[in-house]
Design a protein around this motif. Structure first.
Motif, PDB file in Angstrom:
ATOM      1  N   PRO A 365       0.806  -1.233   0.000  1.00  8.26           N
ATOM      2  CA  PRO A 365       0.000   0.000   0.000  1.00  8.26           C
ATOM      3  C   PRO A 365       0.836   1.278   0.000  1.00  8.26           C
ATOM      4  CG  PRO A 365      -0.922  -1.600   1.518  1.00  8.26           C
ATOM      5  CD  PRO A 365       0.372  -2.177   1.041  1.00  8.26           C
ATOM      6  N   LEU A 366       1.915   1.316   0.787  1.00  4.12           N
ATOM      7  CA  LEU A 366       2.729   2.522   0.859  1.00  4.12           C
ATOM      8  C   LEU A 366       3.371   2.835  -0.484  1.00  4.12           C
ATOM      9  CD1 LEU A 366       4.097   4.838   2.361  1.00  4.12           C
ATOM     10  CD2 LEU A 366       5.882   3.227   3.096  1.00  4.12           C
ATOM     11  N   GLU A 367       3.994   1.829  -1.104  1.00  3.37           N
ATOM     12  CA  GLU A 367       4.648   2.070  -2.391  1.00  3.37           C
ATOM     13  C   GLU A 367       3.623   2.358  -3.479  1.00  3.37           C
ATOM     14  OE1 GLU A 367       8.146   0.134  -5.209  1.00  3.37           O
ATOM     15  OE2 GLU A 367       7.524  -0.849  -3.347  1.00  3.37           O
ATOM     16  N   ARG A 368       2.453   1.739  -3.382  1.00  5.51           N
ATOM     17  CA  ARG A 368       1.404   1.999  -4.365  1.00  5.51           C
ATOM     18  C   ARG A 368       0.956   3.460  -4.305  1.00  5.51           C
ATOM     19  NH1 ARG A 368      -1.427  -2.268  -3.353  1.00  5.51           N
ATOM     20  NH2 ARG A 368      -2.914  -1.368  -1.901  1.00  5.51           N
ATOM     21  N   GLU A 369       0.838   3.994  -3.103  1.00  4.38           N
ATOM     22  CA  GLU A 369       0.448   5.396  -2.955  1.00  4.38           C
ATOM     23  C   GLU A 369       1.567   6.326  -3.419  1.00  4.38           C
ATOM     24  OE1 GLU A 369      -1.788   8.722  -2.106  1.00  4.38           O
ATOM     25  OE2 GLU A 369      -2.422   6.617  -2.189  1.00  4.38           O
ATOM     26  N   LEU A 370       2.834   5.963  -3.153  1.00  2.00           N
ATOM     27  CA  LEU A 370       3.960   6.782  -3.606  1.00  2.00           C
ATOM     28  C   LEU A 370       4.046   6.802  -5.130  1.00  2.00           C
ATOM     29  CD1 LEU A 370       6.731   5.814  -1.009  1.00  2.00           C
ATOM     30  CD2 LEU A 370       5.650   8.051  -1.284  1.00  2.00           C
ATOM     31  N   ARG A 371       3.774   5.683  -5.763  1.00  2.00           N
ATOM     32  CA  ARG A 371       3.776   5.631  -7.233  1.00  2.00           C
ATOM     33  C   ARG A 371       2.694   6.554  -7.799  1.00  2.00           C
ATOM     34  NH1 ARG A 371       5.918   1.070  -9.923  1.00  2.00           N
ATOM     35  NH2 ARG A 371       4.072   0.973 -11.262  1.00  2.00           N
ATOM     36  N   LYS A 372       1.530   6.526  -7.173  1.00  2.00           N
ATOM     37  CA  LYS A 372       0.443   7.395  -7.622  1.00  2.00           C
ATOM     38  C   LYS A 372       0.813   8.867  -7.472  1.00  2.00           C
ATOM     39  CE  LYS A 372      -3.544   6.534  -5.779  1.00  2.00           C
ATOM     40  NZ  LYS A 372      -4.620   6.573  -4.745  1.00  2.00           N
ATOM     41  N   ARG A 373       1.401   9.224  -6.337  1.00  2.61           N
ATOM     42  CA  ARG A 373       1.756  10.625  -6.100  1.00  2.61           C
ATOM     43  C   ARG A 373       2.870  11.082  -7.040  1.00  2.61           C
ATOM     44  NH1 ARG A 373       1.432  11.854   0.407  1.00  2.61           N
ATOM     45  NH2 ARG A 373      -0.556  10.782   0.806  1.00  2.61           N
ATOM     46  N   ALA A 374       3.808  10.187  -7.330  1.00  7.06           N
ATOM     47  CA  ALA A 374       4.862  10.548  -8.283  1.00  7.06           C
ATOM     48  C   ALA A 374       4.270  10.804  -9.667  1.00  7.06           C
ATOM     49  CB  ALA A 374       5.913   9.440  -8.342  1.00  7.06           C
ATOM     50  N   TRP A 375       3.274  10.020 -10.056  1.00  7.58           N
ATOM     51  CA  TRP A 375       2.624  10.225 -11.349  1.00  7.58           C
ATOM     52  C   TRP A 375       1.924  11.583 -11.393  1.00  7.58           C
ATOM     53  CZ3 TRP A 375       2.522   9.474 -16.183  1.00  7.58           C
ATOM     54  CH2 TRP A 375       1.377   9.637 -16.951  1.00  7.58           C
ATOM     55  N   TYR A 376       1.210  11.926 -10.327  1.00  7.44           N
ATOM     56  CA  TYR A 376       0.551  13.234 -10.295  1.00  7.44           C
ATOM     57  C   TYR A 376       1.572  14.365 -10.177  1.00  7.44           C
ATOM     58  CZ  TYR A 376      -4.240  11.546 -10.229  1.00  7.44           C
ATOM     59  OH  TYR A 376      -5.447  10.989 -10.591  1.00  7.44           O
ATOM     60  N   GLY A 377       2.723  14.086  -9.556  1.00  5.80           N
ATOM     61  CA  GLY A 377       3.789  15.087  -9.568  1.00  5.80           C
ATOM     62  C   GLY A 377       4.261  15.370 -10.981  1.00  5.80           C
ATOM     63  N   CYS A 378       4.380  14.323 -11.801  1.00  2.00           N
ATOM     64  CA  CYS A 378       4.738  14.508 -13.214  1.00  2.00           C
ATOM     65  C   CYS A 378       3.687  15.350 -13.938  1.00  2.00           C
ATOM     66  CB  CYS A 378       4.880  13.148 -13.898  1.00  2.00           C
ATOM     67  SG  CYS A 378       6.283  12.160 -13.356  1.00  2.00           S
ATOM     68  N   GLU A 403      -7.019   7.322  -9.303  1.00  3.64           N
ATOM     69  CA  GLU A 403      -7.738   8.062  -8.284  1.00  3.64           C
ATOM     70  C   GLU A 403      -6.812   9.106  -7.665  1.00  3.64           C
ATOM     71  OE1 GLU A 403      -7.330   4.836  -8.285  1.00  3.64           O
ATOM     72  OE2 GLU A 403      -9.288   3.846  -8.472  1.00  3.64           O
ATOM     73  N   LEU A 404      -7.410  10.088  -7.017  1.00  4.29           N
ATOM     74  CA  LEU A 404      -6.621  11.135  -6.386  1.00  4.29           C
ATOM     75  C   LEU A 404      -5.857  10.575  -5.186  1.00  4.29           C
ATOM     76  CD1 LEU A 404      -9.152  14.109  -6.522  1.00  4.29           C
ATOM     77  CD2 LEU A 404      -7.087  13.813  -7.897  1.00  4.29           C
ATOM     78  N   PRO A 405      -4.765  11.222  -4.786  1.00  6.30           N
ATOM     79  CA  PRO A 405      -3.970  10.732  -3.652  1.00  6.30           C
ATOM     80  C   PRO A 405      -4.779  10.692  -2.357  1.00  6.30           C
ATOM     81  CG  PRO A 405      -2.725  12.340  -4.925  1.00  6.30           C
ATOM     82  CD  PRO A 405      -4.133  12.369  -5.457  1.00  6.30           C
ATOM     83  N   GLU A 406      -4.330   9.840  -1.443  1.00  5.43           N
ATOM     84  CA  GLU A 406      -4.952   9.692  -0.138  1.00  5.43           C
ATOM     85  C   GLU A 406      -3.865   9.762   0.935  1.00  5.43           C
ATOM     86  OE1 GLU A 406      -6.890   5.971  -0.275  1.00  5.43           O
ATOM     87  OE2 GLU A 406      -8.406   6.574  -1.755  1.00  5.43           O
ATOM     88  N   ILE A 432      -4.170  19.446  -8.342  1.00  9.33           N
ATOM     89  CA  ILE A 432      -4.350  18.541  -9.485  1.00  9.33           C
ATOM     90  C   ILE A 432      -5.615  18.904 -10.261  1.00  9.33           C
ATOM     91  CG2 ILE A 432      -4.824  16.148 -10.117  1.00  9.33           C
ATOM     92  CD1 ILE A 432      -3.074  15.338  -7.683  1.00  9.33           C
ATOM     93  N   LYS A 433      -6.707  19.152  -9.544  1.00  8.20           N
ATOM     94  CA  LYS A 433      -7.965  19.509 -10.209  1.00  8.20           C
ATOM     95  C   LYS A 433      -7.869  20.868 -10.891  1.00  8.20           C
ATOM     96  CE  LYS A 433     -10.752  16.922  -6.858  1.00  8.20           C
ATOM     97  NZ  LYS A 433     -11.783  17.022  -5.774  1.00  8.20           N
ATOM     98  N   LEU A 434      -7.198  21.823 -10.245  1.00  2.00           N
ATOM     99  CA  LEU A 434      -7.042  23.150 -10.843  1.00  2.00           C
ATOM    100  C   LEU A 434      -6.226  23.079 -12.125  1.00  2.00           C
ATOM    101  CD1 LEU A 434      -7.366  26.254 -10.707  1.00  2.00           C
ATOM    102  CD2 LEU A 434      -5.300  26.292  -9.291  1.00  2.00           C
ATOM    103  N   TYR A 435      -5.174  22.260 -12.110  1.00  2.62           N
ATOM    104  CA  TYR A 435      -4.324  22.167 -13.299  1.00  2.62           C
ATOM    105  C   TYR A 435      -4.973  21.339 -14.405  1.00  2.62           C
ATOM    106  CZ  TYR A 435      -0.478  24.559 -11.010  1.00  2.62           C
ATOM    107  OH  TYR A 435       0.303  25.518 -10.406  1.00  2.62           O
ATOM    108  N   LYS A 436      -6.009  20.598 -14.056  1.00  4.73           N
ATOM    109  CA  LYS A 436      -6.827  19.989 -15.104  1.00  4.73           C
ATOM    110  C   LYS A 436      -7.562  21.073 -15.879  1.00  4.73           C
ATOM    111  CE  LYS A 436     -10.546  16.652 -15.886  1.00  4.73           C
ATOM    112  NZ  LYS A 436     -11.496  15.691 -15.260  1.00  4.73           N
ATOM    113  N   VAL A 437      -8.019  22.111 -15.169  1.00  3.28           N
ATOM    114  CA  VAL A 437      -8.634  23.260 -15.844  1.00  3.28           C
ATOM    115  C   VAL A 437      -7.583  23.993 -16.687  1.00  3.28           C
ATOM    116  CG1 VAL A 437      -9.920  25.403 -15.505  1.00  3.28           C
ATOM    117  CG2 VAL A 437     -10.315  23.464 -13.969  1.00  3.28           C
TER     118      VAL A 437
END
Length: 683
Positions: A365-378, A403-406, A432-437
């Motif tokens: 779970p920890l690494e899965r969440e870090l992978r997600k956050r790194a993707w949204y960082g990109c 999904e959005l980070p948790e 993330i949502k603002l930069y989608k706009v």
């Protein structure tokens, strides 16, 4: 009689002696295995004897170990020589590789800062790369120097906007000249494209001894831990794609054990974290030049440790390293490296499958969440650089499926700590949502920063603008209560009475930064209408169809642009003037610099449009006096944003020029002429 008659046998013997005697059988030294097995007579021909050739057998010669008279063929010797030569060449390659590694893979030295700065290693080529400055900084602003270089800066960049303003100023100065329609190749040039900008002279290839550093050195433990803590309470809190507990634990293990056992990629990540934190800290008593020098040392160490690894990009650690580096490079004169680091991060993210939910399913779970956050960082870095440089985004919005980070799951954390992490993740998700706009704006109104040769009509632009304005309103309404946007007056209120309460201060900081981001996105949304006013304000009544449309539905965009710009400058001005809290409510100084500079440009453009208000019939706009006061506030705020910072000084001088031009623009049309036209490189 008997002696005279020859005998027949003698005659036959004489004829036989007259012919050549038969050849003796040639004795061969070694028979092939097939002939020896069949007990056949082998002629010893190489590589195959005649019998094996005729019968189609495999012909192999095997020398007996006890044989004394060994006869080896030339072809066999030639094969052996080729094999030996191949082995020698391979060994030479490995020998060179080992020599290179031995020069870099030295034991990590944990020494104080005062000693580490003077440690010498053979690293001149790396310094030439990391110390090189571009003619355009990491936030997309051009500077002056000697050599010429070209770079693409599309419609959303400030450089393209400056071209429009420069053209409008030139027409205002030379109002007696006929208006030239902006069509054809000129339109592409002003909308964006290749721009020749000046570039500093190339540094000397001979690195001075005092410029060389030890890429394996680190500051003392207390200083390093202090910087790490500052990072996770500042940049790491705003961009939470690193896990604080794991990061600190790895560092402490490195201190207890021998540092040479730590991964070079992690050590590089540590150094780039130290570089970014040192660069963003403006209230530690260090001069700007000293701070920038120290952060550059950390940056060079990080590059020396991970220069080869980043080309492979095969770990989450490398993606995190590249993301932190991208943030750091935006505050430097290294725009090319900022763009390159981001490209490497995105490619590595795709390679690791960070964009895929299925690819991350098997991780803890920890690494899965870090992978997600790194993707949204990109994604966040991708949208930021696309806006500032005016270049097509690397990650289309259709690729964003996760999904959005948790918040990280940590049963041992206290309620206050969990609430603190929730604030960080909530802010990250709101961005993330603002930069989608922002993606929608660049996609719909700026042609994805690709179609620089086409300019949409007003009746096509306005509906798109209204749709995206509705998206912005929906985003604002969906914000949680603790992230509600605020005004400059709210910032002034929040700067007093909150120093003792860390939670209130943290929330105020998040709201301030999020408000600046929102206002900047809104300026980007309405800037196309301002550009159309600048392009049509000098046209005659005979070609006023576009101008009529602007008068009917475009003046509201000018009003929004002016008010948003005034709010940005007011917030930054209030934040940097907070007593004892200089910059405490703001993010990295270069983002505050970009927002303020961009807002001043928009104000300047609006004042230029207001100069011809009697032609365009613009009404209900903020007063010119308030715009002028905002320009003065912008100059004043940047004077104390970061003392001695070269990037701030350059833009503040340009902003001061905008202020003077703004005062001149307020003069009556028949009054004094404006100063000479301002080219984009000077601004």
């Amino acid at each position: 009689m008997e002696d005279q008659v020859p005998k027949p046998t003698s005659k036959r013997r004489d004829s036989s002696e007259a012919t050549d005697p038969p050849n003796k059988r040639r004795r061969i030294a070694l028979a092939c295995s097939a002939c020896r097995t069949r007990k056949s007579r082998c002629d010893g021909a190489r590589p195959r004897c005649t019998l094996c050739t005729d019968l189609g057998f495999e012909c192999v010669y095997v020398q007996s170990a006890s044989s004394a008279n060994v006869i080896v063929g030339k072809e066999y010797l030639s094969q052996l020589e080729d094999r030996v030569q191949s082995i020698e060449e391979t060994l030479n390659v490995f020998r060179e590789h080992i020599t290179t590694l031995s020069q870099t893979a030295r034991v990590v030295e944990i020494i104080p800062r005062s000693e580490s700065d003077g440690t010498i290693v053979e690293n001149a080529q790396l310094q030439e790369v990391t110390n090189e400055q571009d003619a355009v900084d990491g936030m997309g602003a051009a500077v002056f120097a000697n050599e010429e270089e070209s770079g693409f800066f599309g419609p959303s960049s400030n450089i393209a906007f400056l071209r429009r303003i420069s053209r409008a100023v030139a027409h205002t100065v030379n109002s007696d000249q006929p208006w030239t329609p902006l069509t054809g190749p000129d339109s592409a040039h002003f909308d964006g494209g290749f721009m020749s900008v000046s570039r500093p002279s190339s540094p000397s290839r001979q690195s001075k001894p005092e410029e060389q550093i030890n890429i394996y050195a680190l500051p003392p433990e207390s200083q390093t831990l202090s910087i790490i803590k500052r990072y996770f309470s500042d940049t790491g809190f705003l961009y939470p794609f690193l896990h604080e507990e794991s990061f600190v634990q790895t560092y402490m293990q490195m201190r207890r054990k021998h540092p040479s056992g730590v991964r070079k990629s992690w050590l590089g990540l540590l150094n780039i974290v130290l570089a970014l934190t040192t660069s963003t800290t403006v209230d530690d008593g260090l001069k700007s030049e000293t701070r920038i020098t120290e952060s550059n040392i950390f940056y060079q160490r990080a590059m020396g440790l991970c220069f080869n690894q980043i080309m492979r990009g095969t770990s989450l650690e490398i993606v995190q390293y590249l993301l932190v580096m991208g943030l750091f490079l935006q505050g430097t004169q290294k725009s090319i490296q900022a763009w390159t680091a981001h490209g490497l991060a995105v490619k590595a993210a795709f390679q690791l499958g960070l964009h895929s939910k299925e690819a991350s399913r098997s991780f803890p779970p920890l690494e899965r969440e870090l992978r997600k956050r790194a993707w949204y960082g990109c994604i966040i870095l991708d949208r930021t650089l696309s806006m500032t440089f005016g270049r097509p985004a690397t990650i289309p919005e259709s690729y964003v499926k996760l999904e959005l980070p948790e918040p990280f799951e940590n049963p041992s954390s206290s309620p206050a700590e969990y609430s603190h992490k929730q604030d960080s993740v909530g802010f990250f998700s709101a961005t993330i949502k603002l930069y989608k706009v922002m993606w929608s704006i660049i996609d719909s109104l700026y042609g994805q920063n690709i179609s620089c040769d086409q300019s949409s009509r007003v009746e096509d632009t306005i509906p798109r603008l209204f749709n995206i304005e509705r998206e912005l309103s929906d985003w604002e309404r969906a914000l949680p209560q603790n992230l509600r946007l605020q005004s400059s007056q709210d910032v002034l209120v929040n700067t007093t009475g909150t120093a003792a309460n860390g939670n209130i201060r943290c929330e105020s900081r998040l709201v301030t930064i999020l408000t600046l981001r929102y206002l900047n996105v809104r300026l980007l949304l309405h800037r196309p209408i301002l550009i159309k006013f600048l392009d049509t304000s000098g046209k005659t009544d005979e070609d006023s169809h576009e101008l009529t449309m602007l008068q009917q539905i475009g003046s509201n965009s000018i009003q929004i642009s002016m008010q948003s710009a005034i709010d940005i400058i007011g917030i930054v001005h209030a934040a940097v003037h907070a007593a004892g809290r200089k910059g405490g409510l703001l993010g990295a100084w270069w983002f505050s610099l970009y927002y303020t500079f961009n807002a001043a440009l928009v104000l300047f453009g609006c004042l230029l449009v207001c100069r011809t208000a009697n032609k365009t019939a613009l009404t209900t706009l903020p007063t010119k006096d308030s715009a002028k006061m905002s320009l003065e506030k912008a100059v004043e705020a940047l004077e104390i944003l970061d003392h001695g910072n070269r990037m701030v000084k350059l833009r503040n001088r340009r902003k001061g020029l905008c202020n003077k031009l703004g005062q001149a623009i307020q003069a009556p049309i028949a009054g004094p002429r404006l100063p000479a036209p301002v080219c984009s490189n000077h601004l």
